[in-house]
Design a protein around this motif. Structure first.
Motif, short mmCIF file in Angstrom:
data_model
loop_
_atom_site.label_atom_id
_atom_site.label_comp_id
_atom_site.label_asym_id
_atom_site.label_seq_id
_atom_site.Cartn_x
_atom_site.Cartn_y
_atom_site.Cartn_z
N PRO A 70 65.31 89.20 60.77
CA PRO A 70 64.22 89.34 59.79
C PRO A 70 63.43 90.63 59.96
CG PRO A 70 63.59 87.81 61.53
CD PRO A 70 65.04 88.14 61.76
N ILE A 71 63.22 91.31 58.86
CA ILE A 71 62.45 92.55 58.88
C ILE A 71 60.98 92.24 59.20
CG2 ILE A 71 61.65 94.50 57.49
CD1 ILE A 71 64.23 94.26 55.87
N GLY A 72 60.45 92.94 60.18
CA GLY A 72 59.06 92.74 60.55
C GLY A 72 58.78 91.39 61.19
N GLY A 73 59.84 90.65 61.55
CA GLY A 73 59.64 89.33 62.13
C GLY A 73 59.12 88.32 61.13
N LEU A 74 59.20 88.64 59.85
CA LEU A 74 58.70 87.76 58.79
C LEU A 74 59.84 86.94 58.19
CD1 LEU A 74 56.45 90.41 57.04
CD2 LEU A 74 55.62 88.46 58.38
N VAL A 75 59.55 85.73 57.77
CA VAL A 75 60.57 84.88 57.16
C VAL A 75 60.65 85.21 55.66
CG1 VAL A 75 61.46 82.53 57.02
CG2 VAL A 75 59.92 83.16 58.86
N GLN A 76 61.04 86.47 55.38
CA GLN A 76 61.05 86.93 54.00
C GLN A 76 62.33 87.67 53.65
OE1 GLN A 76 57.36 88.93 52.90
NE2 GLN A 76 56.12 87.48 54.04
N ILE A 77 62.61 88.76 54.32
CA ILE A 77 63.83 89.53 54.07
C ILE A 77 64.67 89.51 55.35
CG2 ILE A 77 64.80 91.76 53.42
CD1 ILE A 77 62.10 92.50 52.21
N PRO A 78 65.90 88.98 55.27
CA PRO A 78 66.65 88.49 54.10
C PRO A 78 66.54 86.99 53.87
CG PRO A 78 68.13 88.62 55.96
CD PRO A 78 66.77 89.06 56.47
N CYS A 79 65.62 86.33 54.55
CA CYS A 79 65.60 84.87 54.63
C CYS A 79 65.47 84.18 53.27
CB CYS A 79 64.45 84.43 55.54
SG CYS A 79 64.28 85.44 57.02
N ILE A 80 64.58 84.68 52.41
CA ILE A 80 64.32 83.99 51.15
C ILE A 80 65.57 83.99 50.27
CG2 ILE A 80 62.96 84.03 49.03
CD1 ILE A 80 60.62 85.13 50.66
N GLU A 81 66.19 85.15 50.10
CA GLU A 81 67.40 85.21 49.27
C GLU A 81 68.54 84.40 49.87
OE1 GLU A 81 68.44 89.27 48.67
OE2 GLU A 81 66.95 89.58 47.08
N ARG A 82 68.60 84.31 51.19
CA ARG A 82 69.68 83.57 51.83
C ARG A 82 69.66 82.09 51.44
NH1 ARG A 82 70.28 86.17 57.94
NH2 ARG A 82 71.38 88.04 57.24
N ASN A 83 68.49 81.56 51.14
CA ASN A 83 68.42 80.18 50.69
C ASN A 83 69.10 80.00 49.34
OD1 ASN A 83 66.38 78.17 52.32
ND2 ASN A 83 65.96 80.33 52.73
N SER A 84 68.94 80.98 48.49
CA SER A 84 69.63 80.95 47.20
C SER A 84 71.14 80.98 47.40
CB SER A 84 69.18 82.14 46.36
OG SER A 84 69.97 82.27 45.19
N MET A 85 71.60 81.88 48.26
CA MET A 85 73.03 82.00 48.52
C MET A 85 73.58 80.73 49.17
SD MET A 85 73.40 84.93 47.22
CE MET A 85 75.12 85.24 47.60
N GLY A 86 72.82 80.15 50.10
CA GLY A 86 73.26 78.92 50.76
C GLY A 86 73.38 77.76 49.81
N ALA A 87 72.46 77.68 48.83
CA ALA A 87 72.51 76.60 47.84
C ALA A 87 73.73 76.74 46.94
CB ALA A 87 71.22 76.61 47.01
N ILE A 88 73.99 77.95 46.47
CA ILE A 88 75.15 78.18 45.62
C ILE A 88 76.45 77.86 46.37
CG2 ILE A 88 76.47 79.91 44.35
CD1 ILE A 88 73.90 79.09 42.95
N LYS A 89 76.52 78.29 47.62
CA LYS A 89 77.70 78.00 48.43
C LYS A 89 77.88 76.49 48.61
CE LYS A 89 78.27 82.15 51.32
NZ LYS A 89 78.32 82.64 52.72
N ALA A 90 76.79 75.77 48.77
CA ALA A 90 76.87 74.32 48.95
C ALA A 90 77.50 73.65 47.74
CB ALA A 90 75.48 73.75 49.22
N ILE A 91 77.07 74.06 46.55
CA ILE A 91 77.62 73.48 45.32
C ILE A 91 79.10 73.81 45.20
CG2 ILE A 91 77.48 73.54 42.79
CD1 ILE A 91 74.46 74.19 43.16
#
Length: 475
Positions: free
Chosen positions: A401-422
Motif C-alpha cells: 500500500p502506498i503511504g501505508g494507507l488502505v487505498q492504493i491499490p487496495c480499493i480497486e483490488r476489491n473490485s477485481m476480486g469481486a469480478i474474479k469471484a463471479i
C-alpha cells in the motif's frame, strides 16, 4: 481442531484495517479486561504502548494509533458513532488525558506513549505490547498479536489452537475442504446446512438470524453510504471517491429513494447489459472500501482491506441474478463464505502482514465465489471448486500500500476480486469437479507456502512494490 464461527470471520468494526485497526482496538479492550480480572486496573497510573513490525511500519496509515486510543478509552468498534471517533482522538491529543476504560483519567501523550518500533517480534509481524505502571512502581506488560481479520492472540499459533477457551466441539469439526465435503455427503446436506448445524451448537436460531441480519444490514448500509458520498478520501493521497459518480451515472440521476433497501429495489429496475453489470459490481466493491478508508463502519470479510468483495458479489446476486432473493439466500451466502474463509485461516493465513494480499483479496474472492456458486445451484464439490479457482488466480498477490494507507491499490483490488469471484463461480458451475486438477486443500497449502517464501517487503510493510514506486509527493 480450531472451531471458528462465521461471526468470527464476519466481524462488524471500523476501518481501515482489521489487523492494524480492529485488532489493536480489540487488544486494548482485552488488556483492560485482563487488568480488571487481576485486580490491577485501579492500580494503573501510567500507560505506554509498544507497536512492532508491520503494525509500526504502516501503523499511521492504518490508524493504529487511533485504534489504540479508542480501545484504551473503552469504546466499542461495533457501537461507537463514527462521528465521535475523531473527536475522542482529538481530545486525547489536545489534553493529553485518557479516559482509561471509560472510568478513570490518566495522563497520556500519544506522541510519547505510543511507540512504533521497526523490529519484528518472533511469532507474528503484527505485535503490540501494553505496559502499565502501577501505584507500587511495578510494571505489568502484556503482549498481543493481531493475526488478521480482527483476531487477537497471545500465544503462538500451535498453542493458540490447543487452548481455545470458548468452544472446540462443533458437531461437524472442519479443518479442510475434504472434511467439509465428507460431511455434506454423509449427511446429504449442502455446505450452508452443515455450517448452520455448527452455529446452532453456539446459539439459537433467533440469535443466529439476528446477528446475520445485523451483518447484512451493515454491509448494505456501507454500500449505500459509499455510493452517496463524494469528495476526496483522507490520508494525503487525494484519492477521489468513485462510487458516487458510478452509482449516479448508472441510475441516470433521476431516481428517488430514501433508504438502503429502497436503493436496492431501484437498482433491480435498471438496465443490466454486460457493461452495466461490471460497473455495478465494481461500484458496490469500491463503495465499501471508500467507506473503510475513511474510518467508516464495515464488515470484516475476512479483513477490512478486502471488505468490499463479499458484499459486492452478494449484491450482484440480489440485483442481477435473483430479484426474489430474500433473507434465507443472504444467510446461506454468508454461511458458505464464512466457512470457506475459516478453512483458509486454519490452513494458511488471512493476514496480509504474513501472506501478502493473496491472504486478503484472494481469500475474500474465494469466499464469495463459493458462496455464489451454492446460491446458483452448485453442488458442494462445485462450491469448493469455485473457491479454489478464485484463489488460484490470486496466488502471489503482494501487499504494497502506498503511504501505508488502505487505498492504493487496495480499493480497486476489491473490485477485481469481486469480478474474479463471479467468473470463478461460472467456471465451476460449467465444470465437472471430478475433472479438477487442483483441489481446494492443495491451493490452501500452496498459498501458505507462497506466503512463507514471499519477501517481507511485500507483506504490508510499504517497503516494496507500488509503495516505493509511487511517492506521496507524486499524488
Amino acid at each position: 481442531m480450531e472451531s471458528i464461527s462465521i461471526f468470527d470471520m464476519l466481524k462488524i468494526g471500523v476501518g481501515p484495517s482489521s489487523s492494524h485497526t480492529l485488532g489493536p482496538w480489540r487488544a486494548a479492550e482485552r488488556w483492560i479486561s485482563e487488568l480488571k480480572s487481576a485486580q490491577m486496573f485501579d492500580e494503573v497510573v501510567n500507560i505506554r504502548v509498544h507497536v512492532y513490525g508491520s503494525l509500526a511500519l504502516t501503523g499511521k496509515g492504518h490508524a493504529t494509533d487511533y485504534a489504540i486510543m479508542l480501545g484504551l478509552s473503552g469504546t466499542d468498534p461495533v457501537e461507537i458513532p463514527i462521528k465521535d471517533i475523531h473527536a475522542i482522538v482529538a481530545d486525547i491529543q489536545e489534553t493529553q488525558i485518557l479516559n482509561f476504560g471509560n472510568s478513570k483519567s490518566i495522563s497520556f501523550d500519544p506522541k510519547t506513549d505510543i511507540l512504533f518500533h521497526r523490529k519484528f517480534l518472533e511469532f507474528h509481524a503484527n505485535g503490540l505490547q501494553f505496559e502499565a505502571t502501577l501505584k507500587s512502581g511495578k510494571t505489568k506488560k502484556n503482549t498481543y498479536y493481531s493475526i488478521g481479520g480482527g483476531f487477537v492472540v497471545v500465544k503462538e499459533r500451535k498453542n493458540a489452537k490447543r487452548n481455545i477457551a470458548t468452544f472446540n466441539s462443533f458437531p461437524f469439526p472442519i479443518q479442510k475442504g475434504t472434511e467439509l465435503l465428507a460431511y455434506c455427503q454423509s449427511e446429504n446436506k449442502s455446505i450452508s446446512e452443515i455450517v448452520l448445524e455448527n452455529e446452532r451448537s453456539l446459539r439459537s436460531d433467533a440469535e443466529i438470524n439476528e446477528k446475520l441480519d445485523h451483518v447484512w444490514k451493515t454491509m448494505l448500509e456501507c454500500m449505500y453510504i459509499g455510493c452517496h458520498t463524494e469528495g476526496k478520501l483522507p490520508g494525503g493521497l487525494n484519492v477521489t471517491r468513485r462510487a458516487y459518480d458510478i452509482n449516479k451515472n448508472l441510475l441516470y440521476g433521476s431516481h428517488v429513494y430514501d433508504s438502503p433497501e429502497a436503493w436496492l429495489s431501484t437498482i433491480r429496475n435498471t438496465e443490466v447489459k454486460f457493461r452495466q453489470i461490471l460497473k455495478w459490481v465494481s461500484c458496490f466493491a469500491l463503495a465499501v472500501n471508500e467507506v473503510n478508508a475513511s474510518l467508516g463502519r464495515v464488515v470484516t470479510a475476512p479483513t477490512n482491506g478486502s471488505a468490499g468483495v463479499i458484499p459486492a458479489v452478494l449484491m450482484y446476486y440480489m440485483v442481477i441474478e435473483n430479484h426474489e432473493a430474500d433473507f434465507e439466500h443472504i444467510k446461506n451466502f454468508l454461511f458458505v463464505a464464512g466457512e470457506i474463509g475459516s478453512i483458509f485461516k486454519k490452513g494458511a493465513t488471512i493476514s496480509a502482514a504474513m501472506g501478502g494480499c493473496q491472504a486478503e483479496i484472494g481469500v475474500s474472492s474465494a469466499m464469495a465465489a463459493g458462496a455464489l456458486t451454492e446460491l446458483l445451484g452448485g453442488t458442494p464439490e462445485q462450491v469448493l471448486m469455485a473457491a479454489e479457482i478464485a484463489m488460484e488466480h490470486h496466488l502471489g498477490l503482494t501487499c504494497d500500500p502506498i503511504g501505508g494507507l488502505v487505498q492504493i491499490p487496495c480499493i480497486e483490488r476489491n473490485s477485481m476480486g469481486a469480478i474474479k469471484a463471479i467468473n470463478a463461480a461460472e467456471l465451476a458451475l460449467g465444470s465437472d469437479p471430478k475433472d479438477a486438477k487442483v483441489p481446494l486443500d492443495k491451493v490452501v497449502e500452496t498459498m501458505w507456502a507462497t506466503a512463507k517464501d514471499m519477501s517481507s517487503k511485500y507483506k504490508e510493510t510499504s517497503e516494496g512494490g507500488l509503495a516505493i514506486g509511487i511517492n506521496m509527493s507524486d499524488c
